[in-house]
Design a protein around this motif. Structure first.
Motif, short mmCIF file in Angstrom:
data_model
loop_
_atom_site.label_atom_id
_atom_site.label_comp_id
_atom_site.label_asym_id
_atom_site.label_seq_id
_atom_site.Cartn_x
_atom_site.Cartn_y
_atom_site.Cartn_z
N TYR A 235 0.83 -1.22 0.00
CA TYR A 235 0.00 0.00 0.00
C TYR A 235 0.86 1.26 0.00
O TYR A 235 0.35 2.36 -0.20
CB TYR A 235 -0.93 0.04 1.22
N GLY A 236 2.15 1.12 0.27
CA GLY A 236 3.04 2.29 0.33
C GLY A 236 3.34 2.86 -1.05
O GLY A 236 2.88 2.34 -2.08
N SER A 237 4.15 3.92 -1.09
CA SER A 237 4.60 4.51 -2.35
C SER A 237 5.65 3.60 -2.99
O SER A 237 6.18 2.70 -2.32
CB SER A 237 5.22 5.87 -2.07
N SER A 238 5.98 3.83 -4.26
CA SER A 238 7.02 3.03 -4.94
C SER A 238 8.30 2.99 -4.12
O SER A 238 8.92 1.95 -3.94
CB SER A 238 7.37 3.64 -6.29
N LYS A 239 8.67 4.17 -3.62
CA LYS A 239 9.91 4.28 -2.86
C LYS A 239 9.84 3.43 -1.59
O LYS A 239 10.79 2.73 -1.24
CB LYS A 239 10.09 5.77 -2.47
N GLU A 240 8.68 3.49 -0.93
CA GLU A 240 8.52 2.72 0.30
C GLU A 240 8.48 1.22 0.03
O GLU A 240 9.03 0.42 0.79
CB GLU A 240 7.25 3.16 1.03
N VAL A 241 7.82 0.82 -1.06
CA VAL A 241 7.75 -0.60 -1.41
C VAL A 241 9.16 -1.12 -1.71
O VAL A 241 9.56 -2.18 -1.22
CB VAL A 241 6.81 -0.84 -2.62
N ALA A 242 9.91 -0.35 -2.48
CA ALA A 242 11.28 -0.76 -2.82
C ALA A 242 12.13 -0.88 -1.56
O ALA A 242 12.88 -1.85 -1.39
CB ALA A 242 11.90 0.23 -3.80
#
Lengths: 346, 346
Positions: B291-298
């Protein structure tokens, strides 16, 4: 007033006890025909919880009928969101339902810090009546939900298999989550202190949905708020029961509380090792063990007591007693704890 | 046929890999608009699962769209009770429902051992079509439910918060429970062997309700049957994913399987220590992390990979992907595993 039976409080504080105290989560409730009779006289669960004389009556029933070493005030963890401005309904066979839920920071800001005297006076009244009627026979347990569990209901509006809406907020809006958790925490501290002022001899906080968070998030979004509550309560012993938080047992050992509840999945020896000797452990017979015969219930209970040995222990199930359990089997559980632990601690 | 990408199989067997393979539980499903389109063309989930060409089509979608290192055959663990004589329905938003359930030994005796060729041919056909269409691009995962989880559904008739009816039987009718578990186990072994004969390159068994049993009962009524299955399958690598069975990790290390799945509650380092170096671990990012942003998922994905380090690992979530997750974020997860693990293993 001097308690005639203060085993629970002494066990919580780690003082010497002649036997292990015993009570059951959800002991005041559907297992007892006497409860079902009172419950049938009102419109529903919530009306019962909001009528102090009746709430006190069902709180006392298991003390008389089952012979437990404590009463726990008949109420619900969801009175807190209601007192903060989110009323709920109890839907038969489905559980709690909140018509309004929280989705934005504006809605969080509109919530008030619960005022126990104004919003939750019915609980305080029920405690006062119960204390009077108990007349010192056993201690009275007050309780509240943990902020994380209350947060889950305020976001989801009902129970859920995944609580993915509530958990989504931790990833998408962590600051908003913190503001809401702060408000719930402050409400809970005030509420527990009011319960203690009204007569609660010990308080327990329930983290029913502890088990759905990854370990790090649990520390950040649940344990830190539990810690604030534990640090704020110094009037009476505090018990923390975080169902499913097997991964947080070492961290919970550092909480400023007297007792930690174990669910029926947690191995007793392993839990003692992780938590150490400085806490009382509460639990943890499988609630389904009470479906067995008298002989099997007694044997499972003795087996549990053997595993806790002579250490700091309050006997209980690892979860609330299931509504279709025969009260006779609860009595076998209670009597076995009393008899067998007396020998064990001699 | 020689596989062009056999990373998953090599990782399962503990062979050297140039990067960590990655796939997702429930990757073939509601997250993909392409799936929802196929799903809308039939009457429901069960019809889709029973139409080999369509089941194969949705099985292939995530390989093309998400770039995962494995396909998992689109099916359901509940085809086994159906093949044994207990048909089920899939109720929109409520989950599976069995009009008929098992309550007596006579009913257990009436159940048949599932015949994969007769009762489950549609799954075998779907596997054959998928293998042909895959043309060796990635391995195909076959699967089944663990006997304990299937047992739960056969007794309860649907999902449940406590599964207290199924658990009651373990206390009241342990012999009957064993007869039923034996029949499910035999059906499951035959079914997995048929999947392998049809083309499955690896099989996974799912114990969705592992987490509701006390540790000792889990050993008796679930793990011993899982062990029979593991011992019977020697054609391909076997993965066991027992959600919530944190208490059984040391015992699972002794299973005759290649890979053990971890859910998102299980600490990685602790699990490795309990399970040892001789198993591949699969998992375990929190499904909600997507559910996080791309940056957070990465970043969350790299953090997970760092914790598994250079050990035997298959990247996955700690549970099935939630249906409202953005496929873009799944791609970020997949791509991050591919890129970052290449460096990690260089």
């Amino acid at each position: 007033m001097q308690l005639k039976n203060d085993l629970l409080l002494r066990a919580a504080r780690g003082e010497k006890v002649e036997r292990t105290p015993v009570w059951l989560m959800r002991q005041a409730g559907r297992i007892l025909p006497e409860y079902r009779e009172v419950r049938a006289s009102v419109s529903g669960f919530i009306e019962l919880a909001k009528t102090p004389a009746l709430a006190a009556e069902v709180t006392l029933q298991p003390v008389d009928i089952l012979g437990v070493d404590a009463a726990i005030i008949f109420s619900d963890i969801l009175v807190i969101p209601e007192a903060m401005g989110l009323p709920y309904e109890m839907v038969e066979k489905r559980g709690p339902y909140f018509p309004k839920t929280i989705a934005s920071i504006e809605e969080v800001k509109k919530l008030r810090i619960a005022s126990p005297e104004e919003d939750l006076n019915y609980v305080l009244e029920a405690i006062k009546i119960t204390k009077k009627e108990l007349d010192g026979r056993v201690p009275l347990i007050g309780f509240a939900g943990c902020p994380w569990t209350i947060f889950c209901y305020m976001i989801e509006g009902s129970g859920s298999k995944t609580f993915s809406k509530a958990r989504k907020m931790l990833y998408r809006e962590p600051e908003m989550a913190r503001v809401l958790l702060d408000k719930i925490t402050q409400s809970t501290i005030d509420y527990l202190k009011a319960q203690i002022a009204a007569g609660a001899d010990i308080v327990q906080i329930f983290d029913s949905w502890a088990g759905i968070l990854p370990p790090e998030q649990y520390n950040t979004f649940s344990l830190s708020y539990i810690q604030q509550i534990c640090d704020a309560i110094d009037e009476v012993p505090v018990t923390v029961f975080a169902k499913g938080a097997f991964f947080a047992r070492s961290e919970m050992a550092k909480l400023n509380c007297e007792t930690i509840g174990l669910d029926w999945n947690m191995k007793i020896g392993e839990s003692r090792q992780m938590i150490g000797e400085d806490k009382t452990l509460q639990g943890n017979l499988d609630p389904c063990a009470l479906y067995g015969s008298s002989k099997e219930v007694a044997s499972a209970t003795r087996n549990m007591l053997d595993q806790f040995g002579n250490s700091r222990h309050i006997a209980n199930l690892g979860h609330g007693v299931y509504p279709d359990i025969d009260p006779k089997m609860v009595k076998v559980f209670v009597e076995t704890v009393k008899d067998y632990s007396t020998k064990l601690r001699a």
